[in-house]
Scaffold this active site. Structure first.
Site, PDB file in Angstrom:
ATOM      1  N   GLU A  26      22.715  -0.454  20.556  1.00 46.27           N
ATOM      2  CA  GLU A  26      22.187  -1.800  20.783  1.00 46.27           C
ATOM      3  C   GLU A  26      20.665  -1.873  20.580  1.00 46.27           C
ATOM      4  O   GLU A  26      19.951  -2.461  21.387  1.00 46.27           O
ATOM      5  CB  GLU A  26      22.582  -2.265  22.189  1.00 46.27           C
ATOM      6  CG  GLU A  26      24.089  -2.382  22.330  1.00 46.27           C
ATOM      7  CD  GLU A  26      24.552  -2.848  23.694  1.00 46.27           C
ATOM      8  OE1 GLU A  26      25.469  -3.674  23.757  1.00 46.27           O
ATOM      9  OE2 GLU A  26      23.996  -2.367  24.719  1.00 46.27           O
ATOM     10  N   ASP A  76      17.318   3.021  31.197  1.00 43.75           N
ATOM     11  CA  ASP A  76      17.724   1.781  30.542  1.00 43.75           C
ATOM     12  C   ASP A  76      16.609   0.754  30.699  1.00 43.75           C
ATOM     13  O   ASP A  76      15.540   1.070  31.230  1.00 43.75           O
ATOM     14  CB  ASP A  76      19.069   1.271  31.098  1.00 43.75           C
ATOM     15  CG  ASP A  76      19.886   0.594  30.004  1.00 43.75           C
ATOM     16  OD1 ASP A  76      19.381  -0.354  29.391  1.00 43.75           O
ATOM     17  OD2 ASP A  76      21.026   1.024  29.763  1.00 43.75           O
ATOM     18  N   HIS A 101      17.141   0.053  24.717  1.00 45.19           N
ATOM     19  CA  HIS A 101      17.380   0.299  26.145  1.00 45.19           C
ATOM     20  C   HIS A 101      16.237   1.104  26.770  1.00 45.19           C
ATOM     21  O   HIS A 101      16.458   1.951  27.635  1.00 45.19           O
ATOM     22  CB  HIS A 101      18.732   0.992  26.360  1.00 45.19           C
ATOM     23  CG  HIS A 101      19.909   0.095  26.107  1.00 45.19           C
ATOM     24  ND1 HIS A 101      20.283  -0.915  26.954  1.00 45.19           N
ATOM     25  CD2 HIS A 101      20.780   0.043  25.068  1.00 45.19           C
ATOM     26  CE1 HIS A 101      21.342  -1.546  26.469  1.00 45.19           C
ATOM     27  NE2 HIS A 101      21.668  -0.997  25.315  1.00 45.19           N
TER      28      HIS A 101
HETATM   29  C1  ACM Z   1      27.224   0.489  25.288  1.00 40.74           C
HETATM   30  O1  ACM Z   1      28.103  -0.093  25.916  1.00 40.74           O
HETATM   31  N1  ACM Z   1      26.121  -0.144  24.912  1.00 40.74           N
HETATM   32  C2  ACM Z   1      27.344   1.880  24.921  1.00 40.74           C
END
Ligand code: ACM
Length: 560
Positions: free
Chosen positions: A315, A179, A251
């Site tokens: 995201e 991440d 991420h």
């Molecule tokens: C997430 O909560 N971004 C999968």
């Protein structure tokens, strides 16, 4: 230890088996348990390791035994078992090794709670009731995500959570290994990933909606390749598959801190992120970064026998690609227009890399929704993990994807468990035990075809606000007990009656769960930096996520 106690335990199984027939009488297991195996040769060692989950020592015998295991195709549904206890002995029948593990786990619940200790008080009598249990799961994917990226969980903790998952008949451990705030895997090919990406200088300790406050303390850790091999093997012995998540293109902050040249736009002095939230660190769609990913997957994927690999896709703030000449060149060369198409092309390349290893990709629903807005839809070979609600899950199922349901409500176990000032700092909430226990994963108005696409369900332990492994226990249990009931699917209404007794087992195992009456004083948020924050009201948060999923856009952190 009275016989009544043994019979009582049959009424307190979690998850509830599908069929339980309690007979008269009990059986006491000897300290040295004679076991007879009617099992294919290649499965014998693994079956013996499953028997070793019992608190007695076993020895294999050819003749008269106390435990007999019959393993054979078609004997039960997949992962199912029949556990037959008479006053003379135990017979376990199963079609596969998972079924044997689950039979053993049920047998363990029928023993005194001391079966959950590393060593039992002397004089413990291993008495089980005469009983016949016929059982098999509703869902094939009964998952738990552990976010070891935001806060590293030492290997010993991962192994302990695998034990607890198996005790609850969960079968899929989704390890969130990368991440913005950490990279957790040793790489021989790209050593800066673990050397640079595995630690950060400081961590945000305040809530999103407050001014960013940092602790000024380095945080980090990573698993060596041997650690991961150990975790995978330990899990396999407990009927659990480990699914690694190496997420792209978003991420990727920690990866890009190690190798900034693969970022878009390339920022030479990137550091591992120290704040939570959605960042615009993106892997560049470029020939160079694709080659990097290919080599990385070539190195890492053989560590994981799982047929699935999670590649993120959530995201991703695609506007970070705008105005990057590297991305423009990639798009022009391939005739792509617009970020959704570029994203689709990148994910198609990733899918191909996985296919070369015989792996099926898993992505968060953002990947499906983003591609749905472009010219090239996501390939239906991809399994979609739907976190932003039932509607996007249904769209993915209707489009022909297998789906795993992992909605924020009620499977995000990083959310606080009650709207109460005693609950420690969390992103928001509540996701209560009752919310989990009353969840029907598949809405009634889904068609049969859509419902059939649901491979299973998964609970999530994100760790932005979870720096202490003790807090992981607090957040996971007892909600995971209720989750396991839904995943296994016997559809009973009396968990509240069984749960207090089941928690005695977890107490014996040393789990620091949240008591049913609320947090112990030392589990409360108090008035310091762990103090409770209400956060965005749950209804508003869920509407934000569902709205973003519907339009294919990214919901930035919904907190102000
Ligand atoms: C997430 O909560 N971004 C999968």
């Amino acid at each position: 230890m009275s016989h009544d106690d043994a019979r009582e335990r049959a009424a307190h199984l979690v998850p509830q088996p599908h069929s339980v027939l309690l007979g008269a009488g009990v059986l006491q297991l000897p300290a040295e348990l004679p076991v007879r195996l009617d099992v294919p040769a290649q499965e014998r060692a693994a079956v013996l390791r499953a028997i070793a989950l019992l608190p007695v020592t076993s020895k294999v015998v050819a003749g008269r035994a106390v435990v007999q295991v019959r393993l054979g195709a078609g004997a039960t549904p997949p992962e199912g078992y029949v556990l037959d206890v008479t006053e003379d002995g135990v017979t376990i029948t199963a079609a596969d090794r998972s079924g044997v593990v689950y039979a053993v786990q049920t047998l363990r619940q029928l023993l005194p709670d001391a079966a959950y200790r590393q060593a039992a008080p002397s004089g413990t009598l291993w008495v089980v009731p005469v009983i016949r249990v016929e059982d098999s799961p509703r869902f094939r994917w009964r998952g738990m995500l552990l976010d070891v990226a935001r806060h590293f969980l030492p290997k010993r903790e991962v192994l302990r959570h695998i034990d607890l998952m198996s005790a609850h008949k969960l079968n899929t451990l989704h390890l969130h290994l990368s991440d913005d705030q950490g990279w957790r895997v040793e790489s021989l090919r790209f050593p800066r990933l673990h050397e640079v990406g595995s630690w950060r200088a400081t961590s945000q300790v305040s809530h999103y909606s407050d001014e960013a406050v940092h602790d000024g303390t380095p945080h980090g850790g990573y698993y060596t390749r041997d650690d991961l091999a150990e975790i995978v093997a330990y899990a396999a012995d407990r009927a659990i598959t480990v699914i690694p998540e190496i997420g792209v293109p978003g991420h990727t902050g920690a990866l890009l801190a190690a190798y900034p040249e693969f970022g878009s736009p390339p920022v030479p002095d990137r550091a591992v992120h120290t704040n939570w939230g959605v960042h615009d660190a993106l892997l560049a769609p470029s020939e160079q970064s694709l080659e990097f990913l290919r080599l990385l997957f070539d190195e890492l994927l053989p560590l994981f026998p799982s047929p699935y690999v999670h590649v993120g896709g959530d995201e991703s703030v695609l506007r970070a690609w705008d105005n990057d000449p590297v991305v423009r060149a990639f798009a022009d060369k391939r005739g792509l227009s617009g970020s959704a198409e570029i994203f689709a092309a990148l994910m198609a390349e990733v899918r191909q890399m996985l296919a070369e290893h015989g792996k099926t990709p898993v992505t968060w629903d953002d990947s499906f929704a983003t591609q749905a807005t472009g010219a090239a839809a996501e390939s239906t070979t991809t399994l979609v993990m739907a976190w932003r609600g039932a509607e996007v899950a249904r769209r993915a199922a209707a489009a022909g994807h297998d789906v795993v349901l992992s909605p924020v409500m009620p499977t995000y176990f990083d959310y606080f468990q009650e709207a109460h000032p005693d609950e420690p700092l969390a992103i928001g909430g509540p996701v209560t035990l009752g919310d989990v226990a009353s969840w029907e994963p598949i809405p009634q108005d889904w068609s049969q075809v859509e419902s059939a696409r649901v491979r299973g369900i998964q609970c999530q332990m994100w760790t932005e606000f979870v720096e202490d492994p003790r807090l992981v226990d607090y957040l996971l249990y007892p909600r995971t007990c209720a989750f396991a009931e839904i995943a296994w699917g016997a559809r009973t209404q009396d968990l509240h009656r069984r749960l207090p007794h089941h928690l005695d087992r977890l107490a014996a195992a040393g789990v620091e769960f949240r008591p049913l009456t609320g947090p112990a004083p030392w589990q409360r948020g108090g008035t310091g930096r762990r103090a409770h924050r209400a956060g965005v009201p749950m209804a508003e948060r869920l509407a934000n996520y569902a709205g973003a999923a519907a339009t294919g856009t990214v919901a930035d952190s919904p907190d102000p």
